[in-house]
Scaffold this active site. Structure first.
Site, mmCIF file in Angstrom:
data_model
loop_
_atom_site.group_PDB
_atom_site.id
_atom_site.type_symbol
_atom_site.label_atom_id
_atom_site.label_comp_id
_atom_site.label_asym_id
_atom_site.label_seq_id
_atom_site.Cartn_x
_atom_site.Cartn_y
_atom_site.Cartn_z
ATOM 1 N N ASP A 1 23.998 -31.747 -26.671
ATOM 2 C CA ASP A 1 23.236 -31.943 -27.900
ATOM 3 C C ASP A 1 21.789 -31.600 -27.566
ATOM 4 O O ASP A 1 21.401 -31.521 -26.385
ATOM 5 C CB ASP A 1 23.386 -33.374 -28.435
ATOM 6 C CG ASP A 1 23.001 -33.462 -29.922
ATOM 7 O OD1 ASP A 1 22.324 -32.536 -30.431
ATOM 8 O OD2 ASP A 1 23.362 -34.458 -30.578
HETATM 9 C C1 BGC Z 1 21.986 -33.248 -33.618
HETATM 10 C C2 BGC Z 1 23.103 -32.231 -33.572
HETATM 11 C C3 BGC Z 1 22.597 -30.905 -34.049
HETATM 12 C C4 BGC Z 1 21.404 -30.496 -33.206
HETATM 13 C C5 BGC Z 1 20.807 -29.154 -33.604
HETATM 14 C C6 BGC Z 1 20.735 -32.767 -32.907
HETATM 15 O O1 BGC Z 1 19.677 -33.621 -33.139
HETATM 16 O O2 BGC Z 1 22.415 -34.467 -33.064
HETATM 17 O O3 BGC Z 1 24.184 -32.650 -34.344
HETATM 18 O O4 BGC Z 1 23.607 -29.950 -34.007
HETATM 19 O O5 BGC Z 1 20.396 -31.477 -33.339
HETATM 20 O O6 BGC Z 1 20.159 -29.236 -34.805
#
Ligand code: BGC
Length: 656
Positions: free
Chosen positions: A220
């Site tokens: 993530d």
């Molecule tokens: C989220 C993810 C997301 C990523 C990119 C993170 O803060 O938890 O689900 O895909 O950001 O935007």
């Protein structure tokens, strides 16, 4: 390739892995998210806001999940994005979890497993790589970047891991995203605490050894915590940049801290799906797309409308619905026009080209402009309600990434206006927009309640489809609707945690499993939803061991669909919920039509995870089978005795 590029090259996607031109390896262009292509206002191209993951879960319809994935995937192709950061699949442990709306599983791993497979196939059939997230036990947003989720390995394996497993084993998903949280897995002999993106158990033992995963794991955004530990545990790609996986990884390989073979394996994990999906053969498929492309189409609008109307759960109807076009009504509530609840917040959000509000959809379908009152126009609304046949009240709440909800309650002004209106008009129809479970304290006072979750940009049309009976509701709740906040009695230690630790001492007993165990009747139970027709379930039988069938007849006057659910009760092995979902079939029936629904339990369905064996084990003893139209409306029960393996000596020792 093993890390993202946040510098000058990124053409605007939420994640970008630079191409290696000398080797003809194209760029990876990754984008959110689980409800459609997320774009910012800097780009001209349109994008569709599809129903959220939980909304799709409410259809209990595998074909709907496929069509949803396929339509979203097509938009990713138009936008030039070859990795879709979705679907989200975490099982709803905490009803207030701010991201529950993104997750297709609701509160049940079997429902999630059945729905994620077609969703992944739908996305990947378009040539886009799906990304199942957030791996794993990312079950709350409070302190999401650091919380340590502490649970026994059995709870982890039986409740929270199976949807990811299904996505890998049956769905063939090509990538996963490891999550922000830490994870402590407790076994009889030892406990192990690691970040999710440094977790050997989940990323190596489960993914690679047990599930034979061939694709890659990305972190993530900012969830990578180190170089050597992460690489050795099985994290293939750091996102969104290269803090640990750029120069630091190069150094670690050069000085022998990370073997070259590990780096090779990381590259193979990323390249394998790229070859498999034809990205090396025809990179133009994605380079032709751009963020400025209009990805929307009439066909996609129709998919949104159809899935949403099939995902709306009618939890109460005293006969007022479906409405007649002659019925005179007013529309009330901010959510009906000025703040429609069509999609969630955060990275799961999508800014659509348009939203059909409840007021617009109902006015169009009824052929006359309904009068509208905001929540703050309460006196005028009450006066007007005295002179019409019905009131359609839109109410809702949103949630998103980074925060859990503080309450499951709807807003105070909406609640009091609903109750005032119910005093002067006996046909108040409440339509809720909700990111998960909400409290419905007015259920006895109003005539009907339609729960829409977050239905996407065709909100008003889909609601009109159901309210006027063009679509007969057939959805079922994917989460329990409680009577009050924290009805399950989570302590601070359990949620949001104390000293950064959230302890899953409830084990398997969340959602309907808790209500069953404690004999508490929820407001509306998991698996529940009404129809405009009636069904008869009969002639249930066990034809062979672990094979069951029932006949379902549509005994009403209109065509409709019933979801017949099979729940299984296990012999006591120290841990068992009264029953858990192990089968469902949705049958579409014309009036008077009968169909036979069949279920075949697998060995895995009758297995538990035995921590002393580190494997699945079929327990011996008496199982019970319950078939019904919700987790509490059971039409038929039966028992069978199964000869499996008794509890091993090690685990008996632990019990003592
Ligand atoms: C989220 C993810 C997301 C990523 C990119 C993170 O803060 O938890 O689900 O895909 O950001 O935007």
């Amino acid at each position: 390739m093993v890390h993202g590029d946040t510098n000058h090259q990124n053409p605007g996607y939420v994640g970008y892995v630079a191409p290696i031109r000398e080797l003809n390896i194209p760029a990876l262009t990754l984008n959110d998210g689980p409800q459609g292509f997320r774009t910012s206002s800097n780009y001209a191209g349109t994008t569709t806001c599809f129903p959220s993951g939980m909304t799709v879960g409410a259809t209990w319809n595998r074909t709907a999940a496929y069509l949803w994935g396929k339509a979203m995937g097509e938009e990713f192709v138009s936008k030039g994005s070859n990795v879709q950061l979705g679907p989200g699949v975490n099982v709803a442990r905490i009803p207030k979890n701010g991201r529950n709306f993104e997750y297709i599983s609701g509160e049940d791993p079997y429902l999630g497993s059945q729905m994620v497979v077609p969703a992944v196939k739908g996305i990947q059939d378009t040539g886009v790589i799906a990304n199942v997230k957030h791996f794993i036990n990312n079950n709350q947003e409070t302190q999401r970047q650091g919380v340590n989720e502490v649970m026994d390995i059995r709870t982890h394996m039986e409740l929270y891991a199976p949807v990811f497993e299904a996505a890998v084993v049956d769905g063939g998903v090509a990538s996963l995203m490891c999550s922000y949280n830490r994870l402590t897995l407790q076994r009889a002999e030892y406990n192990q605490t690691q970040w999710a993106c440094e977790n050997v158990q989940s990323m190596t033992n489960e993914l690679r050894h047990m599930w034979k995963f061939q694709g890659w794991v990305m972190s993530d955004w900012g969830a990578t915590h180190g170089t050597q530990l992460d690489a050795m545990a099985g994290l293939d790609q750091e996102m969104p940049g290269g803090r640990f996986y750029s120069d630091a990884l190069q150094k670690a390989v050069q000085n022998g801290d990370v073997p070259m073979a590990t780096l090779d394996a990381m590259a193979v994990h990323i390249l394998t799906p790229m070859f498999q999906f034809g990205m090396m053969d025809d990179p133009s498929k994605f380079t032709n797309g751009s963020l400025d492309t209009n990805a929307t189409s009439d066909a996609h609008n129709a998919v949104v409308r159809e899935i949403a109307s099939n995902a709306m759960v009618l939890v109460k109807n005293n006969g007022v619905l479906p409405l007649d076009t002659k019925t005179k009504f007013i529309v009330v509530g901010d959510a009906g026009q000025i703040s429609p609840k069509f999609g969630g917040k955060g990275s799961g959000s999508v800014v659509p080209a348009y939203v059909v509000t409840g007021l617009e959809g109902l006015s169009k379908r009824s052929g006359s402009d309904a009068q509208y009152f905001k929540t703050s126009d309460s006196d005028a609304a009450v006066n007007a309600a005295k002179n019409v046949d019905a009131v359609v009240y839109f109410v809702g709440v949103l949630s998103g990434e980074g925060n859990d909800r503080t309450t499951l309650s709807l807003s105070g002004p909406d609640l009091s206006l609903i109750s005032e209106l119910a005093k002067v008009n006996k046909n108040v129809i409440v339509v809720t927009g909700n990111p998960g479970a909400i409290l419905l304290p007015f259920s006895d006072d109003v005539a009907a309640i339609l729960v829409t979750f977050l239905p996407g940009q065709e909100l008003g049309n889909s609601v009109a489809d159901v309210i006027y009976g063009d679509v007969n509701p057939s959805a079922k709740l994917p989460v329990t609707f409680p009577n009050k906040d924290n009805e399950q009695g989570f302590t601070d230690e359990q949620w949001p945690g104390v000293d950064g630790k959230a302890t899953y001492s409830e084990g398997m007993f969340v959602g309907y499993r808790w209500y069953d165990k404690n004999n508490v009747t929820p407001k509306y139970e998991f698996g529940f939803g009404l129809s405009y027709t009636t069904f008869d379930v009969k002639s249930c039988a066990s034809n062979r061991t672990m094979e069951y069938s029932c006949e379902v007849t549509n005994t009403g006057k209109v065509a409709g669909a019933e979801v017949l659910q099979l729940y299984l009760g296990f012999p006591d092995d120290g841990f068992e919920p009264l029953k858990v979902l192990k089968g469902f079939e949705k049958v579409f029936l014309q009036p008077g039509e009968t169909q036979t629904v069949k279920y075949e339990l697998t060995k895995r369905d009758v297995s538990i995870f035995d921590d002393s064996m580190e494997d699945w084990r079929q327990p011996s003893g008496e199982f019970s089978v319950h078939i019904g139209t919700s987790s509490r409306k059971i039409n038929w029960s039966n028992k069978f005795t199964h000869v499996g393996l008794t509890k091993s000596l090690t685990s008996q020792k632990t019990q003592e």
